[in-house]
Design a protein around this motif. Structure first.
Motif, mmCIF file in Angstrom:
data_model
loop_
_atom_site.group_PDB
_atom_site.id
_atom_site.type_symbol
_atom_site.label_atom_id
_atom_site.label_comp_id
_atom_site.label_asym_id
_atom_site.label_seq_id
_atom_site.Cartn_x
_atom_site.Cartn_y
_atom_site.Cartn_z
ATOM 1 N N GLY A 213 58.739 22.024 -52.766
ATOM 2 C CA GLY A 213 57.744 22.204 -51.655
ATOM 3 C C GLY A 213 57.477 20.848 -50.860
ATOM 4 O O GLY A 213 57.293 19.784 -51.645
ATOM 5 N N VAL A 214 57.082 20.932 -49.514
ATOM 6 C CA VAL A 214 56.997 20.073 -48.803
ATOM 7 C C VAL A 214 55.702 20.112 -47.811
ATOM 8 O O VAL A 214 55.622 21.280 -47.484
ATOM 9 C CB VAL A 214 58.148 19.229 -47.963
ATOM 10 C CG1 VAL A 214 59.462 18.812 -48.897
ATOM 11 C CG2 VAL A 214 58.406 20.400 -46.883
ATOM 12 N N MET A 215 54.956 19.236 -47.509
ATOM 13 C CA MET A 215 53.679 19.084 -46.666
ATOM 14 C C MET A 215 54.205 17.981 -45.637
ATOM 15 O O MET A 215 53.983 17.008 -46.235
ATOM 16 C CB MET A 215 52.381 19.280 -47.167
ATOM 17 C CG MET A 215 51.538 19.451 -46.391
ATOM 18 S SD MET A 215 49.701 19.439 -47.520
ATOM 19 C CE MET A 215 49.841 20.656 -48.019
ATOM 20 N N THR A 216 54.036 18.257 -44.313
ATOM 21 C CA THR A 216 54.435 17.124 -43.500
ATOM 22 C C THR A 216 53.327 16.743 -42.438
ATOM 23 O O THR A 216 52.629 17.909 -42.037
ATOM 24 C CB THR A 216 55.607 17.453 -42.780
ATOM 25 O OG1 THR A 216 55.627 18.406 -41.961
ATOM 26 C CG2 THR A 216 56.681 17.425 -43.583
ATOM 27 N N GLU B 8 61.971 23.475 -38.726
ATOM 28 C CA GLU B 8 60.614 22.778 -39.136
ATOM 29 C C GLU B 8 60.746 22.664 -40.421
ATOM 30 O O GLU B 8 60.999 23.700 -41.353
ATOM 31 C CB GLU B 8 59.583 23.591 -38.628
ATOM 32 C CG GLU B 8 58.280 22.952 -38.763
ATOM 33 C CD GLU B 8 57.458 23.274 -40.098
ATOM 34 O OE1 GLU B 8 57.128 22.238 -40.627
ATOM 35 O OE2 GLU B 8 57.471 24.190 -40.536
ATOM 36 N N MET B 9 60.400 21.503 -40.972
ATOM 37 C CA MET B 9 60.693 21.118 -42.564
ATOM 38 C C MET B 9 59.887 21.890 -43.292
ATOM 39 O O MET B 9 60.589 22.457 -44.462
ATOM 40 C CB MET B 9 60.134 19.689 -42.567
ATOM 41 C CG MET B 9 60.513 19.262 -43.984
ATOM 42 S SD MET B 9 62.327 18.718 -44.224
ATOM 43 C CE MET B 9 62.501 17.312 -43.291
ATOM 44 N N GLN B 10 58.653 22.301 -43.205
ATOM 45 C CA GLN B 10 57.991 23.028 -44.095
ATOM 46 C C GLN B 10 58.430 24.504 -44.225
ATOM 47 O O GLN B 10 58.790 24.963 -45.364
ATOM 48 C CB GLN B 10 56.444 23.146 -43.767
ATOM 49 C CG GLN B 10 55.843 21.829 -43.805
ATOM 50 C CD GLN B 10 54.265 21.731 -43.315
ATOM 51 O OE1 GLN B 10 53.383 21.683 -44.006
ATOM 52 N NE2 GLN B 10 54.152 21.836 -42.073
ATOM 53 N N LEU B 11 58.911 25.057 -43.113
ATOM 54 C CA LEU B 11 59.295 26.512 -43.235
ATOM 55 C C LEU B 11 60.915 26.403 -43.746
ATOM 56 O O LEU B 11 61.112 27.319 -44.405
ATOM 57 C CB LEU B 11 59.342 27.033 -41.974
ATOM 58 C CG LEU B 11 59.785 28.529 -41.841
ATOM 59 C CD1 LEU B 11 58.731 29.622 -42.692
ATOM 60 C CD2 LEU B 11 59.731 29.061 -40.465
ATOM 61 N N GLY B 12 61.609 25.393 -43.287
ATOM 62 C CA GLY B 12 62.882 25.073 -43.771
ATOM 63 C C GLY B 12 63.178 24.902 -45.344
ATOM 64 O O GLY B 12 64.081 25.420 -45.580
ATOM 65 N N VAL B 13 62.222 24.049 -45.791
ATOM 66 C CA VAL B 13 62.539 23.984 -47.249
ATOM 67 C C VAL B 13 61.811 24.670 -48.183
ATOM 68 O O VAL B 13 62.216 25.597 -48.981
ATOM 69 C CB VAL B 13 61.738 22.287 -47.530
ATOM 70 C CG1 VAL B 13 61.794 22.059 -49.346
ATOM 71 C CG2 VAL B 13 62.786 21.354 -46.908
ATOM 72 N N ASN B 14 60.612 25.173 -47.744
ATOM 73 C CA ASN B 14 59.567 26.013 -48.644
ATOM 74 C C ASN B 14 59.953 27.289 -48.533
ATOM 75 O O ASN B 14 59.977 28.070 -49.603
ATOM 76 C CB ASN B 14 58.343 25.601 -48.233
ATOM 77 C CG ASN B 14 57.404 24.372 -48.142
ATOM 78 O OD1 ASN B 14 58.157 23.403 -48.780
ATOM 79 N ND2 ASN B 14 56.317 24.112 -47.844
ATOM 80 N N HIS B 15 60.544 27.803 -47.448
ATOM 81 C CA HIS B 15 60.811 29.247 -47.345
ATOM 82 C C HIS B 15 62.565 29.401 -47.303
ATOM 83 O O HIS B 15 63.213 29.775 -48.105
ATOM 84 C CB HIS B 15 60.590 29.869 -46.482
ATOM 85 C CG HIS B 15 60.920 31.299 -46.151
ATOM 86 N ND1 HIS B 15 61.039 32.257 -46.956
ATOM 87 C CD2 HIS B 15 61.444 31.727 -45.099
ATOM 88 C CE1 HIS B 15 61.675 33.242 -46.500
ATOM 89 N NE2 HIS B 15 62.137 33.017 -45.388
ATOM 90 N N LEU B 16 63.098 29.092 -46.347
ATOM 91 C CA LEU B 16 64.541 29.045 -45.920
ATOM 92 C C LEU B 16 65.609 28.557 -47.003
ATOM 93 O O LEU B 16 66.420 29.234 -47.222
ATOM 94 C CB LEU B 16 64.889 28.752 -44.520
ATOM 95 C CG LEU B 16 64.414 29.548 -43.376
ATOM 96 C CD1 LEU B 16 64.429 28.756 -42.078
ATOM 97 C CD2 LEU B 16 64.709 30.928 -43.397
ATOM 98 N N PHE C 106 52.536 21.815 -33.125
ATOM 99 C CA PHE C 106 52.696 21.656 -34.623
ATOM 100 C C PHE C 106 51.391 21.389 -34.990
ATOM 101 O O PHE C 106 50.452 20.795 -34.598
ATOM 102 C CB PHE C 106 53.610 20.631 -34.966
ATOM 103 C CG PHE C 106 53.845 20.513 -36.450
ATOM 104 C CD1 PHE C 106 54.245 21.103 -37.335
ATOM 105 C CD2 PHE C 106 52.861 19.261 -36.828
ATOM 106 C CE1 PHE C 106 54.333 20.785 -38.642
ATOM 107 C CE2 PHE C 106 52.917 18.987 -38.150
ATOM 108 C CZ PHE C 106 53.589 19.988 -39.110
ATOM 109 N N GLY C 107 50.834 21.881 -36.326
ATOM 110 C CA GLY C 107 49.877 21.795 -36.879
ATOM 111 C C GLY C 107 50.138 21.807 -38.520
ATOM 112 O O GLY C 107 50.931 22.473 -39.034
ATOM 113 N N TYR D 56 52.308 24.602 -42.817
ATOM 114 C CA TYR D 56 52.241 24.863 -44.561
ATOM 115 C C TYR D 56 51.637 26.357 -44.736
ATOM 116 O O TYR D 56 52.718 27.027 -45.582
ATOM 117 C CB TYR D 56 51.405 23.812 -45.049
ATOM 118 C CG TYR D 56 51.480 23.871 -46.555
ATOM 119 C CD1 TYR D 56 52.499 23.410 -47.371
ATOM 120 C CD2 TYR D 56 50.300 24.490 -47.368
ATOM 121 C CE1 TYR D 56 52.757 23.609 -48.599
ATOM 122 C CE2 TYR D 56 50.277 24.592 -48.662
ATOM 123 C CZ TYR D 56 51.594 24.093 -49.385
ATOM 124 O OH TYR D 56 51.497 23.935 -50.649
ATOM 125 N N ALA D 57 50.969 26.794 -44.111
ATOM 126 C CA ALA D 57 50.370 28.140 -44.477
ATOM 127 C C ALA D 57 51.239 29.227 -44.119
ATOM 128 O O ALA D 57 51.525 30.331 -44.855
ATOM 129 C CB ALA D 57 48.911 28.491 -43.548
#
Length: 283
Positions: free
Chosen positions: A91-94, A105-113, A158-159, A164-165
């Motif tokens: 998981g990532v948080m940016t 977008e990094m969080q959706l891209g890594v954490n989900h996709l 972006f936030g 992340y949520a």
């Protein structure tokens, strides 16, 4: 766990490394998926030393690259003909908006996709196991999450917590929908909230920015070992062998947000995710 093959994403540090060590102690063959070769090799050495097991391997894959995921799958299939347990832990948080190699977008891209594609490409190997489990590490942050279909990659506004949520809600929607698709198979799918854990999730992947903040977190938050306990429980305990589509916290089934229970939303996210990573519908 003797003879079982376990794949753990984001295994080079934090909860991923702690999970690797504990599951290896139980006799499983553990494959550590790591993004960085040097850090992966250092973590592999640590895991072998602390677990006393030599049945630990390390493989490289960047969940922020669809090409890297496909390459990993080809290499994995050359070595293994089945997979017993998949723990989607990475998981990532940016702090500011970043994008993956494919423009997500990094969080959706890594954490989900990234995990969405990886998991779908591993379904055939999971079906080859006698009894398989998929475990998705989500977060209590999903409860304030929304899927922003009008701008999922947050190009306009972006936030950190907004992104992340959203990704953590996506983890649970993915878990629910995949469990439905795999009903009446040998595969169970569950998600979990590890608690507030002091890991390197908020450290910039390139610059290292955020390390001092993460050190401060360690004074107040759970250790990676404590955070990993529910993932280890879901991977190894017989009590949950027939439970699927649930969300766990402290080794117990826990409540999720109203959005996380929305079947239409999970189906919509699934279809959108397939389009993003260009895969055929899961049968």
């Amino acid at each position: 766990m003797n003879g079982k093959i376990v794949l753990i994403t984001g295994a080079n540090a934090g909860m991923g490394l702690a999970t690797t060590i504990e599951i290896a102690k139980k006799g499983a063959t553990v494959i550590m998926m790591c993004r960085n070769k040097q850090r992966g090799e250092e973590a592999l050495k640590t895991a072998i030393e602390q677990s006393g097991s030599t049945n630990i391997k390390m493989m490289i894959c960047d969940l922020g690259s669809l090409e890297s995921i496909h390459s990993f799958i080809n290499q994995f299939k050359e070595k293994y003909n089945h997979l017993d347990i998949l723990i989607n832990n990475a998981g990532v948080m940016t702090l500011k908006r970043e994008v993956t190699r494919d423009g997500f977008e990094m969080q959706l891209g890594v954490n989900h996709l990234g995990h969405f594609l990886l998991t779908n490409l591993l379904i055939a190997l999971l079906k080859n196991a006698e009894e398989a489990r998929i475990i998705n590490v989500s977060s209590g942050a999903h409860k304030v999450g929304k899927i922003h279909f009008q701008d999922p990659f947050l190009t306009k506004r972006f936030g950190l917590m907004k992104g992340y949520a959203q990704s953590k809600l996506a983890n649970i929607l993915f878990t629910k929908e995949l469990s439905r698709k795999l009903k009446n198979t040998n595969i169970t799918v569950n998600a979990l909230h590890p608690g507030a854990v002091a890991t390197s999730i908020g450290v910039n992947r390139k610059t290292g920015f955020g390390k001092s903040f993460m050190k401060l977190m360690k004074l107040f938050f759970l250790s990676p070992e404590e955070g990993a306990s529910t993932a280890i429980y879901l991977a190894t305990n017989d009590e949950v062998r027939h439970i699927t589509g649930e969300y766990f916290y402290k080794k117990k089934i826990s409540l999720v947000s109203k959005a996380a229970l929305d079947g239409d939303l999970s189906k919509r996210l699934w279809t959108w995710s397939e389009q993003q990573v260009s895969i055929y519908p899961q049968k």
